[in-house]
Design a protein around this motif. Structure first.
Motif, mmCIF file in Angstrom:
data_model
loop_
_atom_site.group_PDB
_atom_site.id
_atom_site.type_symbol
_atom_site.label_atom_id
_atom_site.label_comp_id
_atom_site.label_asym_id
_atom_site.label_seq_id
_atom_site.Cartn_x
_atom_site.Cartn_y
_atom_site.Cartn_z
ATOM 1 N N HIS A 167 4.377 -9.167 -16.705
ATOM 2 C CA HIS A 167 3.630 -7.955 -16.373
ATOM 3 C C HIS A 167 2.308 -8.403 -15.736
ATOM 4 O O HIS A 167 1.329 -8.681 -16.417
ATOM 5 N N LEU A 168 2.299 -8.477 -14.423
ATOM 6 C CA LEU A 168 1.163 -9.067 -13.711
ATOM 7 C C LEU A 168 0.241 -8.039 -13.065
ATOM 8 O O LEU A 168 -0.635 -8.412 -12.291
ATOM 9 N N TRP A 169 0.436 -6.772 -13.374
ATOM 10 C CA TRP A 169 -0.482 -5.777 -12.838
ATOM 11 C C TRP A 169 -1.946 -6.085 -13.183
ATOM 12 O O TRP A 169 -2.823 -5.974 -12.304
ATOM 13 N N PRO A 170 -2.284 -6.454 -14.422
ATOM 14 C CA PRO A 170 -3.692 -6.731 -14.722
ATOM 15 C C PRO A 170 -4.303 -7.802 -13.810
ATOM 16 O O PRO A 170 -5.480 -7.707 -13.425
ATOM 17 N N VAL A 171 -3.499 -8.800 -13.438
ATOM 18 C CA VAL A 171 -3.999 -9.858 -12.553
ATOM 19 C C VAL A 171 -4.204 -9.311 -11.140
ATOM 20 O O VAL A 171 -5.232 -9.561 -10.500
ATOM 21 N N PHE A 172 -3.225 -8.555 -10.652
ATOM 22 C CA PHE A 172 -3.324 -7.955 -9.324
ATOM 23 C C PHE A 172 -4.501 -6.981 -9.270
ATOM 24 O O PHE A 172 -5.291 -6.974 -8.315
ATOM 25 N N PHE A 173 -4.640 -6.183 -10.318
ATOM 26 C CA PHE A 173 -5.724 -5.199 -10.347
ATOM 27 C C PHE A 173 -7.104 -5.866 -10.326
ATOM 28 O O PHE A 173 -8.033 -5.361 -9.697
ATOM 29 N N GLU A 174 -7.231 -6.981 -10.993
ATOM 30 C CA GLU A 174 -8.533 -7.665 -11.009
ATOM 31 C C GLU A 174 -8.934 -8.109 -9.607
ATOM 32 O O GLU A 174 -10.112 -8.029 -9.218
ATOM 33 N N LEU A 175 -7.963 -8.558 -8.810
ATOM 34 C CA LEU A 175 -8.256 -8.906 -7.421
ATOM 35 C C LEU A 175 -8.652 -7.664 -6.623
ATOM 36 O O LEU A 175 -9.576 -7.700 -5.797
ATOM 37 N N ILE A 176 -7.941 -6.566 -6.866
ATOM 38 C CA ILE A 176 -8.281 -5.305 -6.199
ATOM 39 C C ILE A 176 -9.700 -4.886 -6.586
ATOM 40 O O ILE A 176 -10.513 -4.500 -5.730
ATOM 41 N N ARG A 177 -9.999 -4.962 -7.850
ATOM 42 C CA ARG A 177 -11.308 -4.529 -8.353
ATOM 43 C C ARG A 177 -12.440 -5.327 -7.734
ATOM 44 O O ARG A 177 -13.500 -4.785 -7.380
ATOM 45 N N GLN A 178 -12.227 -6.622 -7.578
ATOM 46 C CA GLN A 178 -13.290 -7.472 -7.045
ATOM 47 C C GLN A 178 -13.396 -7.420 -5.523
ATOM 48 O O GLN A 178 -14.494 -7.480 -4.975
ATOM 49 N N CYS A 179 -12.257 -7.305 -4.841
ATOM 50 C CA CYS A 179 -12.273 -7.330 -3.372
ATOM 51 C C CYS A 179 -12.348 -5.934 -2.748
ATOM 52 O O CYS A 179 -12.736 -5.812 -1.580
ATOM 53 N N ARG A 180 -11.952 -4.920 -3.470
ATOM 54 C CA ARG A 180 -12.009 -3.525 -3.040
ATOM 55 C C ARG A 180 -11.416 -3.288 -1.646
ATOM 56 O O ARG A 180 -12.085 -2.791 -0.738
ATOM 57 N N PRO A 181 -10.140 -3.596 -1.448
ATOM 58 C CA PRO A 181 -9.484 -3.234 -0.185
ATOM 59 C C PRO A 181 -9.433 -1.712 -0.071
ATOM 60 O O PRO A 181 -9.304 -1.013 -1.078
ATOM 61 N N GLU A 182 -9.528 -1.196 1.150
ATOM 62 C CA GLU A 182 -9.557 0.255 1.316
ATOM 63 C C GLU A 182 -8.206 0.895 1.022
ATOM 64 O O GLU A 182 -8.122 1.976 0.449
ATOM 65 N N HIS A 183 -7.137 0.223 1.433
ATOM 66 C CA HIS A 183 -5.790 0.764 1.227
ATOM 67 C C HIS A 183 -4.930 -0.261 0.489
ATOM 68 O O HIS A 183 -4.921 -1.443 0.851
ATOM 69 N N VAL A 184 -4.196 0.210 -0.515
ATOM 70 C CA VAL A 184 -3.255 -0.649 -1.240
ATOM 71 C C VAL A 184 -1.948 0.123 -1.400
ATOM 72 O O VAL A 184 -1.939 1.259 -1.893
ATOM 73 N N PHE A 185 -0.846 -0.486 -0.969
ATOM 74 C CA PHE A 185 0.483 0.082 -1.170
ATOM 75 C C PHE A 185 1.234 -0.799 -2.157
ATOM 76 O O PHE A 185 1.081 -2.029 -2.147
ATOM 77 N N GLY A 186 2.053 -0.170 -2.976
ATOM 78 C CA GLY A 186 2.828 -0.955 -3.930
ATOM 79 C C GLY A 186 4.152 -0.294 -4.262
ATOM 80 O O GLY A 186 4.444 0.826 -3.838
ATOM 81 N N GLU A 187 4.940 -1.009 -5.040
ATOM 82 C CA GLU A 187 6.290 -0.547 -5.392
ATOM 83 C C GLU A 187 6.664 -1.124 -6.737
ATOM 84 O O GLU A 187 6.221 -2.209 -7.117
ATOM 85 N N GLN A 188 7.474 -0.371 -7.468
ATOM 86 C CA GLN A 188 7.941 -0.811 -8.779
ATOM 87 C C GLN A 188 9.268 -0.120 -9.056
ATOM 88 O O GLN A 188 9.589 0.925 -8.454
ATOM 89 N N VAL A 189 10.049 -0.671 -9.955
ATOM 90 C CA VAL A 189 11.304 -0.038 -10.329
ATOM 91 C C VAL A 189 10.991 1.320 -10.960
ATOM 92 O O VAL A 189 10.005 1.468 -11.691
ATOM 93 N N ALA A 190 11.800 2.315 -10.655
ATOM 94 C CA ALA A 190 11.506 3.688 -11.087
ATOM 95 C C ALA A 190 11.450 3.828 -12.601
ATOM 96 O O ALA A 190 10.692 4.644 -13.135
ATOM 97 N N SER A 191 12.236 3.037 -13.318
ATOM 98 C CA SER A 191 12.272 3.151 -14.779
ATOM 99 C C SER A 191 10.948 2.770 -15.435
ATOM 100 O O SER A 191 10.719 3.088 -16.606
ATOM 101 N N ALA A 192 10.059 2.132 -14.679
ATOM 102 C CA ALA A 192 8.751 1.758 -15.223
ATOM 103 C C ALA A 192 7.925 2.986 -15.582
ATOM 104 O O ALA A 192 7.033 2.915 -16.435
ATOM 105 N N ILE A 193 8.222 4.112 -14.936
ATOM 106 C CA ILE A 193 7.477 5.341 -15.220
ATOM 107 C C ILE A 193 7.602 5.711 -16.687
ATOM 108 O O ILE A 193 6.635 6.121 -17.331
#
Length: 259
Positions: free
Chosen positions: A96-122
């Motif tokens: 479960h690597l979302w926390p790692v990915f999010f930390e990069l997003i939080r620090q670098c603040r890209p304007e647009h981020v697209f992502g995908e995950q298996v539907a059952s994750a909901i």
């Protein structure tokens, strides 16, 4: 110049060949774990693709007409923690690597981020979790579940697609309510409204799917016996998004953004 982060060595080699062939934009392929990537490593790159696989998001952006010089990040976090074929550990899984990915997003603040995950994750609260994280950082979020059958593929393959936008102008105009809490992002970001256009033609395409020959699909995608490097190819295809479906999602976002 694009940045591609792909941990699997053989998939990364495939990615380099696709770049060499001109199938996806030129870029640097980083085989390190995303956990080892630092914000400073990403300086100077226009588009950054994490968990890049065989470059599906990069190709999808091209199909959607996203300008090559327009900054964007993408990331399809590992699905194994939430997949029916996995152990069902969800957020407790080490993959479960979302926390790692999010930390990069939080620090670098890209304007647009697209992502995908298996539907059952909901059902495991994954979408609620990433939305809460992103909204806390001022991002507007939208999501939709789309299947490969919506682009006439002979299989359903439903996936959760999501987008986060940190438009600085909108952030600066966030109003305060009487209680002093920040109001919600404008309602155009509500997923049902944003991605209505992403469903266009679905019924017609699903009907067409029924008449397609599964054997032709399997042959074209190397799923039959006797194909060289079959295991590697199956793994690459299995972890990849369907670019045509992702492109519809990106196009829907661009349509709303242009209004």
């Amino acid at each position: 110049m694009n940045y591609y982060n792909e941990y699997d060595r053989k998939t990364a080699a495939w990615l380099r060949e696709l770049i060499k062939a001109g199938a996806i934009p030129d870029g640097h392929v980083d085989e390190r774990s995303i956990a080892d990537v630092q914000p400073s490593d990403l300086a100077g790159y226009t588009q950054c693709h994490f968990f890049a696989g065989i470059g599906g998001w990069s190709y999808a952006l091209q199909l959607a007409g996203w300008p090559a010089d327009r900054p964007v990040w993408t990331g399809s976090c590992p699905c194994q923690p939430f997949s029916a074929a996995g152990k069902g550990l969800a957020q407790a899984d080490e993959r479960h690597l979302w926390p790692v990915f999010f930390e990069l997003i939080r620090q670098c603040r890209p304007e647009h981020v697209f992502g995908e995950q298996v539907a059952s994750a909901i059902g495991h609260g994954w979408l609620d979790g990433i939305s809460a994280d992103l909204e806390a950082e001022g991002y507007a979020c939208g999501a939709s579940v789309l299947g490969a059958h919506s682009k006439a593929a002979p299989h359903v393959r439903e996936r959760l697609f999501w987008v986060a936008n940190a438009n600085s102008e909108r952030d600066s105009r966030k109003a305060r309510s009487e209680t002093g809490r920040a109001s919600s992002i404008p309602t155009i970001w509500e997923s049902a409204q944003i991605f209505e256009t992403g469903q266009r033609g679905v019924d017609e395409l699903v009907a067409r799917r029924v008449t397609q020959r599964v054997s032709s699909y399997a042959d074209a995608h190397g799923l039959l016996h006797g194909i060289p490097a079959r295991v590697v190819r199956l793994r690459g295809y299995g972890n990849a998004i369907v670019p045509q479906v992702a492109a519809e999602f990106v196009t829907a976002f661009m349509d709303i953004e242009a209004e």
